[in-house]
Enzyme design. Structure first.
Site, PDB file in Angstrom:
ATOM      1  N   ASP A  29      -1.986  -7.459  12.028  1.00  0.00           N
ATOM      2  CA  ASP A  29      -3.236  -7.134  11.025  1.00  0.00           C
ATOM      3  C   ASP A  29      -3.613  -5.538  11.421  1.00  0.00           C
ATOM      4  O   ASP A  29      -4.037  -4.739  10.340  1.00  0.00           O
ATOM      5  CB  ASP A  29      -4.211  -7.972  11.180  1.00  0.00           C
ATOM      6  N   ASN A  85      -1.044  -9.543   5.360  1.00  0.00           N
ATOM      7  CA  ASN A  85      -2.002 -10.897   5.278  1.00  0.00           C
ATOM      8  C   ASN A  85      -3.301 -10.640   5.674  1.00  0.00           C
ATOM      9  O   ASN A  85      -3.915 -11.414   6.333  1.00  0.00           O
ATOM     10  CB  ASN A  85      -1.414 -12.398   5.542  1.00  0.00           C
ATOM     11  N   ASP A 105     -14.435 -18.951  11.744  1.00  0.00           N
ATOM     12  CA  ASP A 105     -13.093 -18.870  12.888  1.00  0.00           C
ATOM     13  C   ASP A 105     -13.017 -19.794  13.655  1.00  0.00           C
ATOM     14  O   ASP A 105     -11.902 -20.429  14.182  1.00  0.00           O
ATOM     15  CB  ASP A 105     -12.753 -17.267  12.912  1.00  0.00           C
ATOM     16  N   GLU A 152      -6.164 -17.692   5.819  1.00  0.00           N
ATOM     17  CA  GLU A 152      -4.633 -17.383   6.021  1.00  0.00           C
ATOM     18  C   GLU A 152      -3.960 -18.746   5.340  1.00  0.00           C
ATOM     19  O   GLU A 152      -3.007 -18.437   4.750  1.00  0.00           O
ATOM     20  CB  GLU A 152      -4.310 -17.431   7.221  1.00  0.00           C
ATOM     21  N   HIS A 201      -2.124 -17.755  12.404  1.00  0.00           N
ATOM     22  CA  HIS A 201      -2.190 -17.798  13.869  1.00  0.00           C
ATOM     23  C   HIS A 201      -3.220 -18.708  14.476  1.00  0.00           C
ATOM     24  O   HIS A 201      -2.886 -19.058  15.459  1.00  0.00           O
ATOM     25  CB  HIS A 201      -2.835 -16.301  14.001  1.00  0.00           C
ATOM     26  N   ARG A 202      -4.339 -19.029  13.960  1.00  0.00           N
ATOM     27  CA  ARG A 202      -5.434 -19.898  14.346  1.00  0.00           C
ATOM     28  C   ARG A 202      -4.888 -21.160  14.484  1.00  0.00           C
ATOM     29  O   ARG A 202      -5.426 -21.840  15.420  1.00  0.00           O
ATOM     30  CB  ARG A 202      -6.785 -19.724  13.610  1.00  0.00           C
ATOM     31  N   LYS A 234      -0.389 -12.332  14.583  1.00  0.00           N
ATOM     32  CA  LYS A 234      -1.374 -11.767  13.762  1.00  0.00           C
ATOM     33  C   LYS A 234      -2.483 -10.982  14.378  1.00  0.00           C
ATOM     34  O   LYS A 234      -3.096 -10.013  13.951  1.00  0.00           O
ATOM     35  CB  LYS A 234      -1.799 -12.482  12.480  1.00  0.00           C
TER      36      LYS A 234
END
Ligand code: DC
Length: 678
Positions: A52, A94, A329, A357, A401-402, A435
């Site tokens: 990112d 993204n 998040d 995402e 990613h998360r 990311k």
């Protein structure tokens, strides 16, 4: 890490130790844009290096900002509010934190200074809404064209020099879908506040307020003192101008901290805590408040400026009900902590998960169910009950990613108090962590413990020059596993004996050296590297003479015994690929996959010959073959751990197989031994 299709985590039993967090994504991309718009040079310390931030840097470079890396700092020379490049196409992957603010800033700059910019991203970026921002920009006088579906990127931003924006009226923006639209306007509009104040009014209930606080905090550091009336009205004073603060330090990512806070709460049960450096009590990030939620579930947390220390408190964890609007998040991590609680956990206020995402509510519910949890989900909430029985699942990560980082925490299933599991977890596309946290899994493996018997081992034994080293390295890379080149331990032992003048048949003398072998391995662009007693010996170890010496010292039982512990220590999460002569027969007899590699002496001599010639080393094929056969004889006929296939080994004759085909064969055998459904 190379992008591998999946990473299998063995069941994990404990976590402790230290982790240094990468820089905050939200702060990094805001600071980059501010520095890129301001006049002068900003020195940025501890910037996040990830997908990112890379797209943001690339965009700034294209727009003519000066970017220079010096050691661990980045020097950004900004545009001073004046466009240098008036036409560009920017690809923003993204990264919402790049797309939204750049769209606003370039719309404003094009409308006043003239320009034509196109912003696009990956397919998912084109499904993430931006209409509320566009709706705020158009009435101002910005020309914004939808190049795809209206309300979504890609966008085109146009304008002619000398244009004026209608800033006399308040600019209205919706705040209930994403707070990034307001952030984008706050970052862009100081560019046009020279003649009068600019007022932004928020329609609807503003979500994710802490992210707006980060924006305001960073704007203040760059000289813009926004006046805030509640969360409804923001005024950029007349005459505001970006001014670089000179240096900016990016604190560690508070959302990334959540995985390690959770790890401490779940798995730091042996006395030693998980120590997290990079964020702490002085953080300006909203997600730091995740720590309060983790405490409510049972975590024991100590904190100071720039650090957190977490250990297990209440166990099992306590299920909670929480409105997580303020920590969207990090709240994902609570959904996974819920697997270790003795009551359900309900997370509400998370409608924004659906436009991140991926649709994170559906994704999280689907994957937690695969693990065995009972999950109820709705438009803006998720409720999780721990599994009654854990299942070995291959979890999808949706290029998010998360999702990958959160779900890795399911590997602690043996610790679950209500229904202990003992299953591995397969993370599909683990590389998506790039990311925001490219080294996430390395950090994880640096902290965790597993029962060695549960750490999978693939052994690849075979005669000299059969290609097992190359095969083992390729299999280890494909699986993300640790590699043990056991031959290198014998080679290094031989070398140490030579350095110290110990005769290769002095069993006690050589065994003593083997027992205190100071050998380290690492990676370089040329492949694996090795250091013996601090001296690089990569080349020396590969030489034929080292192999011959190794063949002699390896026949000594006391030497083999002395190297045993060192070899066993390589059996670490996530798994091991070990190559040698006796990996399957003696060192790892319980390995779930044993491969015995063979190739005719003629083929092996030819391969070794080509290898030497390509390095410019003169060689003779007949004498190479004679040497190989002599070593084979010594390795197979010695009294201890002679070279022979383990009874349960699978034979692979690669005389006529290329390396890629051999790797595929081993991976196919491995797939058959794993508990995951295809
Ligand atoms: O695999 P290699 O060529 O690096 O091995 C060098 C020597 O070490 C080989 O002749 C046999 C010995 N060796 C061994 O006895 N047991 C092992 N596990 C690995 C190597």
């Amino acid at each position: 890490m190379v992008r591998i299709p999946f990473l299998d985590l063995p069941p994990l039993t404990a976590a402790s130790g230290s982790v240094a967090l990468p820089g905050s994504k939200s702060i990094s991309n805001r600071v980059l844009l501010l520095a890129g718009l301001a006049a002068g040079t900003t020195v940025v310390h501890d910037l996040l290096d990830s997908d990112d931030t890379r797209v943001m840097l690339e965009a700034l470079r294209t727009l003519g900002c000066g970017l220079q890396t010096e050691g661990r700092t980045l020097h950004v020379t900004g545009l001073g509010g004046r466009l240098q490049v008036h036409e560009a196409r920017l690809f923003l992957g993204n990264a919402g934190t790049a797309m939204r603010p750049l769209a606003a800033a370039l719309a404003v700059l094009a409308a006043t200074q003239g320009g034509d910019f196109q912003l696009s991203g990956v397919a998912r970026m084109h499904e993430r809404p931006i209409g509320d921002l566009v709706d705020a920009l158009r009435p101002l006088g910005c020309a914004v064209d939808d190049l795809g579906q209206p309300g979504y990127p890609p966008l085109r931003l146009r304008g002619t020099a000398g244009g004026r924006l209608r800033t006399a009226q308040p600019i209205r923006v919706r705040g209930d879908v994403s707070s990034q639209f307001l952030t984008a306007l706050l970052l862009a509009l100081p560019l046009v506040s020279a003649d009068g104040p600019v007022v932004i009014e928020v329609d609807g209930e503003l979500i994710s307020k802490p992210y707006i606080e980060i924006t305001l905090n960073l704007l203040a550091r760059f000289g813009i003192a926004v006046q805030r009336d509640g969360w409804q009205r923001f005024t950029i004073p007349a005459g505001s101008q970006y001014a670089t603060p000179g240096h900016v330090h990016v604190e560690g990512d508070a959302s990334s901290a959540s995985y390690f806070v959770a790890m401490g709460a779940i798995a730091a049960h042996g006395g030693a805590p998980v120590h997290i450096s990079g964020v702490g009590s002085d953080s300006i990030q909203g997600d730091i408040r995740f720590v309060d939620a983790a405490e409510a579930m049972g975590a024991l947390v100590r904190r100071g400026p720039g650090w957190l220390e977490v250990r297990r408190g209440r166990w099992p964890l306590r299920g909670i009900t929480i409105d997580a609007n303020h920590i969207p998040d990090a709240a994902m991590t609570l959904a996974v902590m819920a697997l270790y609680a003795d009551s359900p956990t309900r997370i509400t206020g998370i409608a924004s998960w659906r436009v991140k995402e991926t649709d994170r509510i559906t994704a999280m519910a689907t994957e937690l169910r695969k693990l065995g949890a009972a999950v109820v989900d709705g438009p803006d909430f998720i409720e999780v009950r721990p599994p009654a029985a854990w299942q070995a699942a291959a979890v999808h990560t949706y290029d998010d990613h998360r999702m990958a980082m959160c779900l890795s925490l399911a590997a602690f299933n043996p610790l679950c108090a209500t229904a202990p599991g003992n299953v591995p977890v397969r993370i599909l596309d683990p590389g998506c962590v790039a990311k925001t946290f490219p080294d996430y899994f390395e950090a994880l493996f640096g902290l965790v413990q597993a029962d060695p018997a549960q750490v999978p081992v693939i052994t690849i034994d075979g005669p000299t020059a059969s290609g097992k080293g190359t095969l083992a390295a390729a299999v280890a890379e494909a699986l993300g596993y640790v590699l043990l080149d056991s031959g290198a331990l014998y080679r290094a032992t031989g070398l140490a004996a030579q350095w110290d003048g110990v005769a290769p048949d002095d069993e006690a003398g050589v065994a003593r050296l083997a027992g205190m072998l100071d050998l380290r391995f690492g990676h370089g662009p040329e492949g694996s590297r090795a250091w013996l007693r601090g001296h690089e010996v990569s080349e020396q170890l590969r030489q034929e003479s080292a192999g011959l010496l190794a063949s002699r010292v390896s026949a000594l039982p006391a030497v083999r015994q002395a190297l045993q512990g060192l070899q066993l220590a390589f059996r670490r999460a996530p798994g091991l690929v070990a190559d040698g002569r006796d990996m399957g027969t003696v060192v790892f007899p319980d390995a779930p996959l044993k491969v015995f590699l063979t190739a005719s002496a003629a083929t092996r001599a030819e391969r070794r010959y080509k290898q030497l010639i390509s390095k410019g080393i003169p060689a003779n094929i007949d004498s190479l073959r004679a040497d190989l056969e002599a070593r084979d004889l010594r390795d197979t006929s010695r009294a201890v751990a002679p070279l022979k296939p383990a009874e349960d080994a699978l034979l692979l004759d690669n005389s006529h197989l290329g390396i890629e085909a051999s790797v595929q064969q081993v991976l196919a055998w491995w797939a058959q031994r794993r508990p995951f459904q295809a």
